[in-house]
Design a protein around this motif. Sequence first.
Motif, mmCIF file in Angstrom:
data_model
loop_
_atom_site.group_PDB
_atom_site.id
_atom_site.type_symbol
_atom_site.label_atom_id
_atom_site.label_comp_id
_atom_site.label_asym_id
_atom_site.label_seq_id
_atom_site.Cartn_x
_atom_site.Cartn_y
_atom_site.Cartn_z
ATOM 1 N N ASP A 17 0.828 -1.213 0.000
ATOM 2 C CA ASP A 17 0.000 0.000 0.000
ATOM 3 C C ASP A 17 0.858 1.257 0.000
ATOM 4 N N ILE A 18 1.918 1.251 0.808
ATOM 5 C CA ILE A 18 2.814 2.414 0.838
ATOM 6 C C ILE A 18 3.549 2.552 -0.488
ATOM 7 N N ALA A 19 4.047 1.423 -1.012
ATOM 8 C CA ALA A 19 4.855 1.460 -2.229
ATOM 9 C C ALA A 19 4.080 1.964 -3.436
ATOM 10 N N ILE A 20 2.791 1.651 -3.506
ATOM 11 C CA ILE A 20 2.004 2.083 -4.666
ATOM 12 C C ILE A 20 1.219 3.363 -4.371
ATOM 13 N N GLY A 21 1.516 3.990 -3.241
ATOM 14 C CA GLY A 21 0.768 5.184 -2.864
ATOM 15 C C GLY A 21 0.847 6.297 -3.886
ATOM 16 N N PHE A 22 1.976 6.377 -4.608
ATOM 17 C CA PHE A 22 2.113 7.439 -5.604
ATOM 18 C C PHE A 22 1.092 7.283 -6.726
ATOM 19 N N MET A 23 0.640 6.050 -6.984
ATOM 20 C CA MET A 23 -0.351 5.833 -8.040
ATOM 21 C C MET A 23 -1.668 6.511 -7.679
ATOM 22 N N GLY A 24 -2.101 6.304 -6.449
ATOM 23 C CA GLY A 24 -3.338 6.953 -6.011
ATOM 24 C C GLY A 24 -3.214 8.456 -5.985
ATOM 25 N N ALA A 25 -2.035 8.954 -5.578
ATOM 26 C CA ALA A 25 -1.830 10.405 -5.547
ATOM 27 C C ALA A 25 -1.919 10.999 -6.943
ATOM 28 N N LYS A 26 -1.314 10.327 -7.926
ATOM 29 C CA LYS A 26 -1.372 10.836 -9.293
ATOM 30 C C LYS A 26 -2.784 10.724 -9.859
ATOM 31 N N GLN A 27 -3.506 9.673 -9.514
ATOM 32 C CA GLN A 27 -4.882 9.551 -9.984
ATOM 33 C C GLN A 27 -5.777 10.602 -9.333
ATOM 34 N N LEU A 28 -5.531 10.907 -8.065
ATOM 35 C CA LEU A 28 -6.282 11.982 -7.413
ATOM 36 C C LEU A 28 -6.029 13.308 -8.107
ATOM 37 N N ALA A 29 -4.767 13.602 -8.409
ATOM 38 C CA ALA A 29 -4.443 14.852 -9.093
ATOM 39 C C ALA A 29 -5.113 14.910 -10.467
ATOM 40 N N ALA A 30 -5.109 13.781 -11.191
ATOM 41 C CA ALA A 30 -5.725 13.750 -12.517
ATOM 42 C C ALA A 30 -7.241 13.911 -12.423
ATOM 43 N N ALA A 31 -7.863 13.237 -11.452
ATOM 44 C CA ALA A 31 -9.307 13.356 -11.289
ATOM 45 C C ALA A 31 -9.701 14.795 -10.975
ATOM 46 N N SER A 32 -8.921 15.441 -10.125
ATOM 47 C CA SER A 32 -9.187 16.838 -9.804
ATOM 48 C C SER A 32 -8.983 17.728 -11.031
ATOM 49 N N ARG A 33 -7.905 17.474 -11.763
ATOM 50 C CA ARG A 33 -7.570 18.313 -12.918
ATOM 51 C C ARG A 33 -8.648 18.274 -13.999
ATOM 52 N N ILE A 34 -9.238 17.115 -14.248
ATOM 53 C CA ILE A 34 -10.250 17.027 -15.317
ATOM 54 C C ILE A 34 -11.645 17.408 -14.834
ATOM 55 N N GLY A 35 -11.788 17.738 -13.550
ATOM 56 C CA GLY A 35 -13.079 18.173 -13.035
ATOM 57 C C GLY A 35 -14.021 17.053 -12.651
ATOM 58 N N LEU A 36 -13.475 15.898 -12.304
ATOM 59 C CA LEU A 36 -14.323 14.760 -11.952
ATOM 60 C C LEU A 36 -15.164 15.054 -10.712
ATOM 61 N N PHE A 37 -14.563 15.639 -9.702
ATOM 62 C CA PHE A 37 -15.306 15.937 -8.472
ATOM 63 C C PHE A 37 -16.310 17.064 -8.695
ATOM 64 N N ALA A 38 -15.888 18.082 -9.417
ATOM 65 C CA ALA A 38 -16.802 19.189 -9.703
ATOM 66 C C ALA A 38 -18.013 18.721 -10.488
ATOM 67 N N ALA A 39 -17.825 17.729 -11.361
ATOM 68 C CA ALA A 39 -18.926 17.217 -12.172
ATOM 69 C C ALA A 39 -19.993 16.536 -11.325
ATOM 70 N N LEU A 40 -19.632 16.139 -10.110
ATOM 71 C CA LEU A 40 -20.570 15.460 -9.223
ATOM 72 C C LEU A 40 -21.161 16.393 -8.166
ATOM 73 N N SER A 41 -20.866 17.678 -8.272
ATOM 74 C CA SER A 41 -21.294 18.617 -7.232
ATOM 75 C C SER A 41 -22.806 18.757 -7.153
ATOM 76 N N ASN A 42 -23.493 18.455 -8.244
ATOM 77 C CA ASN A 42 -24.953 18.573 -8.253
ATOM 78 C C ASN A 42 -25.661 17.235 -8.152
ATOM 79 N N GLY A 43 -24.915 16.171 -7.873
ATOM 80 C CA GLY A 43 -25.547 14.865 -7.727
ATOM 81 C C GLY A 43 -24.807 13.779 -8.474
ATOM 82 N N GLY A 44 -25.277 12.548 -8.290
ATOM 83 C CA GLY A 44 -24.607 11.388 -8.847
ATOM 84 C C GLY A 44 -24.657 11.315 -10.364
#
Length: 324
Positions: A10-37
């Motif tokens: 889990d620690i060794a692959i932690g950078f993968m999740g961090a990069k995916q979080l940054a990418a999800a934020s960058r493309i607006g994935l979370f913002a796209a869900l601000s009004n519902g599922g």
Amino acid sequence: MTATPDRIVDIAIGFMGAKQLAAASRIGLFAALSNGGKTIAELAVATGRSERQVRTLADAMNSLGLLDRAAGSYTLAEDSAAYLAGTGNVDLTPFLAFLGGISYRQWLGYDATVDSDAAGTLELDEAGWSDFMAGVMTYNALHAEQFGAAFDFSSYRSALDFGGLAAGFSVAAMQQNPELRTRFVYAPGFTDSIAEAAADAGLSERISVEEGETESTTPGGAHDLVLLTHVLHRFTAEQNQAILEAARASAAPGATLMLLDFFLDQDPTQRRIDALHAGEYFNIDGTVVYPVTEVESWLTDAGWESERMVDLPGSPRVLVARAV
């Protein structure tokens, strides 16, 4: 109990999740869900990315607890709704962009830092420095929000905010207490945004602003609250001793000192975020996260008595001391 490799992997692959979080934020994935599922198909349309990539990111964020998934629809978890969707008081999107685009690249040279004990240096163009400051100040805004929530400032009347980087911490304190006034004494180059921040918060009449080099200025006065926020890691041990002595010379007897920073501790398990930032700070620009025992020795020598340590969620800690 039989040992398993789960924690190590889990620690060794932690950078993968961090990069995916940054990418999800960058493309607006979370913002796209601000009004519902939304379904994957709907998220793909909303973000302008392929369904395959959106599914990978949405499932990764679900696995990390940042998205909920039910019947093929994805919704925001409570923390991502508050800090990633652009609808809360602090949107961490610029901070994630800094981590993914600047900090991550700097960490690629971390082996050289470890082997040589030579401080890292950032080489950025004008746009890069703009992204750097946006990320750092966004993270500072989170710290200020958590700082304001952690303490009761109702008993104070005269605060000295000394050597900091941003006005948000004092603003949070003054918003709690209409009788609290703050005197800012910041290094040249760090005072420009204070008046604007105070004006935005409707606090212009309750502040004063002065310039002075943090490591050599003695502000004076008899303040009952002294704030040193994100100061210690930027200076040497000798400079920090002088800064704490100057802070004591500016405090009334019994005054409260609040030192906000990351610290290395002596607990059975080191607080993780502090230790990780010890690597981050030195690898980026050679600044230092100090052991709390060393900081407490400076405090004693400067006329302060350490009282308690307060952890701020997702943020640094606050070492609270009393003028003796």
